[in-house]
Design a protein around this motif. Structure first.
Motif, short mmCIF file in Angstrom:
data_model
loop_
_atom_site.label_atom_id
_atom_site.label_comp_id
_atom_site.label_asym_id
_atom_site.label_seq_id
_atom_site.Cartn_x
_atom_site.Cartn_y
_atom_site.Cartn_z
N GLY A 74 -15.58 -1.04 14.57
CA GLY A 74 -14.77 0.15 14.41
C GLY A 74 -14.27 0.34 13.00
N ILE A 75 -13.30 1.25 12.85
CA ILE A 75 -12.73 1.57 11.55
C ILE A 75 -11.23 1.79 11.70
CG2 ILE A 75 -14.81 2.63 10.60
CD1 ILE A 75 -13.17 5.33 11.21
N TRP A 76 -10.49 1.61 10.61
CA TRP A 76 -9.07 1.96 10.61
C TRP A 76 -8.56 2.17 9.20
CZ3 TRP A 76 -5.66 -1.37 8.19
CH2 TRP A 76 -6.00 -2.73 8.12
N ILE A 77 -7.50 2.97 9.11
CA ILE A 77 -6.74 3.13 7.87
C ILE A 77 -5.30 2.80 8.22
CG2 ILE A 77 -5.84 4.76 6.16
CD1 ILE A 77 -8.50 6.19 6.20
N GLY A 78 -4.68 1.94 7.43
CA GLY A 78 -3.31 1.52 7.67
C GLY A 78 -2.91 0.45 6.68
N TYR A 79 -2.17 -0.55 7.16
CA TYR A 79 -1.71 -1.64 6.33
C TYR A 79 -2.07 -2.97 6.97
CZ TYR A 79 1.24 1.99 4.29
OH TYR A 79 1.69 3.14 3.69
N ALA A 80 -2.59 -3.90 6.18
CA ALA A 80 -2.87 -5.25 6.68
C ALA A 80 -1.55 -6.01 6.80
CB ALA A 80 -3.84 -5.96 5.76
N SER A 81 -1.61 -7.14 7.39
CA SER A 81 -0.43 -7.95 7.67
C SER A 81 0.51 -8.09 6.48
CB SER A 81 -0.87 -9.34 8.13
OG SER A 81 0.26 -10.10 8.48
N GLY A 82 1.66 -7.40 6.57
CA GLY A 82 2.70 -7.51 5.56
C GLY A 82 2.39 -6.91 4.20
N SER A 83 1.25 -6.28 4.05
CA SER A 83 0.86 -5.74 2.74
C SER A 83 1.54 -4.40 2.47
CB SER A 83 -0.65 -5.56 2.69
OG SER A 83 -1.03 -4.88 1.51
N PRO A 84 1.93 -4.14 1.21
CA PRO A 84 2.49 -2.84 0.85
C PRO A 84 1.42 -1.83 0.43
CG PRO A 84 2.70 -4.30 -1.01
CD PRO A 84 2.07 -5.11 0.11
N PHE A 85 0.15 -2.24 0.51
CA PHE A 85 -0.95 -1.42 0.02
C PHE A 85 -1.79 -0.85 1.17
CE2 PHE A 85 -0.32 -4.92 -3.06
CZ PHE A 85 0.25 -4.18 -4.09
N LEU A 86 -2.18 0.40 1.03
CA LEU A 86 -3.03 1.04 2.03
C LEU A 86 -4.36 0.30 2.13
CD1 LEU A 86 -2.93 3.57 3.86
CD2 LEU A 86 -4.24 4.75 2.09
N ARG A 87 -4.94 0.28 3.33
CA ARG A 87 -6.19 -0.45 3.56
C ARG A 87 -7.13 0.39 4.41
NH1 ARG A 87 -7.25 -6.21 3.49
NH2 ARG A 87 -8.81 -6.82 5.02
N PHE A 88 -8.43 0.33 4.07
CA PHE A 88 -9.50 1.00 4.81
C PHE A 88 -10.46 -0.10 5.23
CE2 PHE A 88 -13.51 3.80 4.23
CZ PHE A 88 -13.51 4.20 5.56
N GLU A 89 -10.59 -0.33 6.54
CA GLU A 89 -11.40 -1.44 7.02
C GLU A 89 -12.46 -0.94 7.98
OE1 GLU A 89 -10.70 -5.77 9.12
OE2 GLU A 89 -9.26 -5.04 7.63
N LEU A 90 -13.65 -1.56 7.89
CA LEU A 90 -14.79 -1.21 8.72
C LEU A 90 -15.46 -2.48 9.22
CD1 LEU A 90 -15.11 0.43 5.69
CD2 LEU A 90 -16.34 1.90 7.24
N SER A 91 -15.97 -2.45 10.46
CA SER A 91 -16.69 -3.60 10.99
C SER A 91 -17.78 -3.15 11.94
CB SER A 91 -15.73 -4.54 11.74
OG SER A 91 -16.45 -5.61 12.33
N ASP A 92 -18.94 -3.82 11.86
CA ASP A 92 -20.03 -3.53 12.78
C ASP A 92 -20.02 -4.47 13.98
OD1 ASP A 92 -20.94 -5.91 11.75
OD2 ASP A 92 -22.81 -5.10 10.95
N GLY A 93 -19.07 -5.40 14.01
CA GLY A 93 -18.97 -6.33 15.13
C GLY A 93 -19.78 -7.59 14.96
N VAL A 94 -20.58 -7.69 13.91
CA VAL A 94 -21.40 -8.88 13.70
C VAL A 94 -20.64 -9.92 12.90
CG1 VAL A 94 -23.54 -9.76 12.72
CG2 VAL A 94 -23.52 -7.54 13.89
N GLY A 95 -20.04 -9.51 11.81
CA GLY A 95 -19.28 -10.42 10.96
C GLY A 95 -17.81 -10.09 11.01
N VAL A 96 -17.11 -10.46 9.95
CA VAL A 96 -15.66 -10.23 9.90
C VAL A 96 -15.31 -8.82 9.44
CG1 VAL A 96 -15.12 -12.65 9.53
CG2 VAL A 96 -15.52 -11.17 7.56
N GLY A 97 -16.28 -8.05 9.03
CA GLY A 97 -16.01 -6.70 8.55
C GLY A 97 -15.72 -6.68 7.06
N VAL A 98 -15.55 -5.49 6.53
CA VAL A 98 -15.26 -5.30 5.12
C VAL A 98 -14.03 -4.42 4.97
CG1 VAL A 98 -17.65 -5.62 4.37
CG2 VAL A 98 -16.86 -3.34 4.98
N ALA A 99 -13.33 -4.57 3.86
CA ALA A 99 -12.11 -3.79 3.68
C ALA A 99 -11.87 -3.48 2.22
CB ALA A 99 -10.91 -4.56 4.23
N ILE A 100 -11.19 -2.39 2.00
CA ILE A 100 -10.71 -2.01 0.67
C ILE A 100 -9.20 -1.96 0.77
CG2 ILE A 100 -10.75 -0.28 -1.15
CD1 ILE A 100 -13.25 0.86 0.45
N THR A 101 -8.54 -2.67 -0.10
CA THR A 101 -7.09 -2.63 -0.16
C THR A 101 -6.70 -1.89 -1.42
OG1 THR A 101 -6.93 -4.73 1.02
CG2 THR A 101 -4.99 -4.03 -0.23
#
Length: 190
Positions: A74-101
């Motif tokens: 799936g995909i999401w836009i939000g904040y990672a654990s305790g981070s003050p920075f916006l995050r865009f994360e994507l995953s195909d379900g095979v690995g851990v996924g990729v993210a931009i912070t």
């Protein structure tokens, strides 16, 4: 004159209105609309929304998300654990996924911001207020599709610590990759 075309547009807008979330149990569940949010193997999609975060609460805050239980795809836009920075994360379900912070500390600043996540082939890019925040290579990711619902204001699986506190407006999904100039030109258009 420029002409913008796209095949899918999902959005909601009412002049002067926005969704307001209490950070406790408010969210919008959009069942059966996950197809426009799926990122296919072709990897062409743009996600945009306006948001105002009114607190720094929560650990894995999701402004919008779609995915499968346990974050396998799936995909999401939000904040990672305790981070003050916006995050865009994507995953195909095979690995851990990729993210931009992002690089701009905005969490809880009580200001309206415009977020854009662009997926274009093997590259995903995050923009905040039409300013470049970062890029990640997604060449190793397959289709990031979700059979589940799309949630606004919480994670796709209703994780308690993911509740968003603030406002969300004009969630848009484009079936093409918008360039930086198009993001700037369309961000203030209803």
């Amino acid at each position: 004159a420029a002409v913008f075309t796209f095949t899918t547009f999902f959005g909601f807008s009412q002049p002067g209105a926005a969704l307001n979330f209490d950070g406790v149990n408010d969210y919008v569940n959009l069942p059966n609309v996950n197809t426009p949010f799926n990122v296919s193997a072709a990897h062409i999609k743009t996600f945009q929304l306006w948001f105002k975060n009114t607190t720094t609460q929560g650990s894995h805050v999701r402004i919008f998300s779609t995915g499968t239980a346990g974050w396998t795809s799936g995909i999401w836009i939000g904040y990672a654990s305790g981070s003050p920075f916006l995050r865009f994360e994507l995953s195909d379900g095979v690995g851990v996924g990729v993210a931009i912070t992002g690089t701009t500390n905005i969490r809880g600043d009580n200001q309206w911001h415009h977020a854009t996540g662009v997926v274009n082939g093997s590259i995903a890019t995050l923009y905040l207020d039409a300013n470049y925040q970062g890029t990640v290579n997604i060449a190793g990711e397959g289709a990031m599709n979700s059979p589940g619902s799309v949630h606004i204001g919480n994670s796709y699986d209703n994780e308690f610590s993911s509740n968003f506190m603030g406002n969300v407006d004009e969630l848009r999904v484009w079936d093409r990759a918008l360039c930086a100039g198009e993001i700037m030109a369309t961000k203030d258009c209803e």
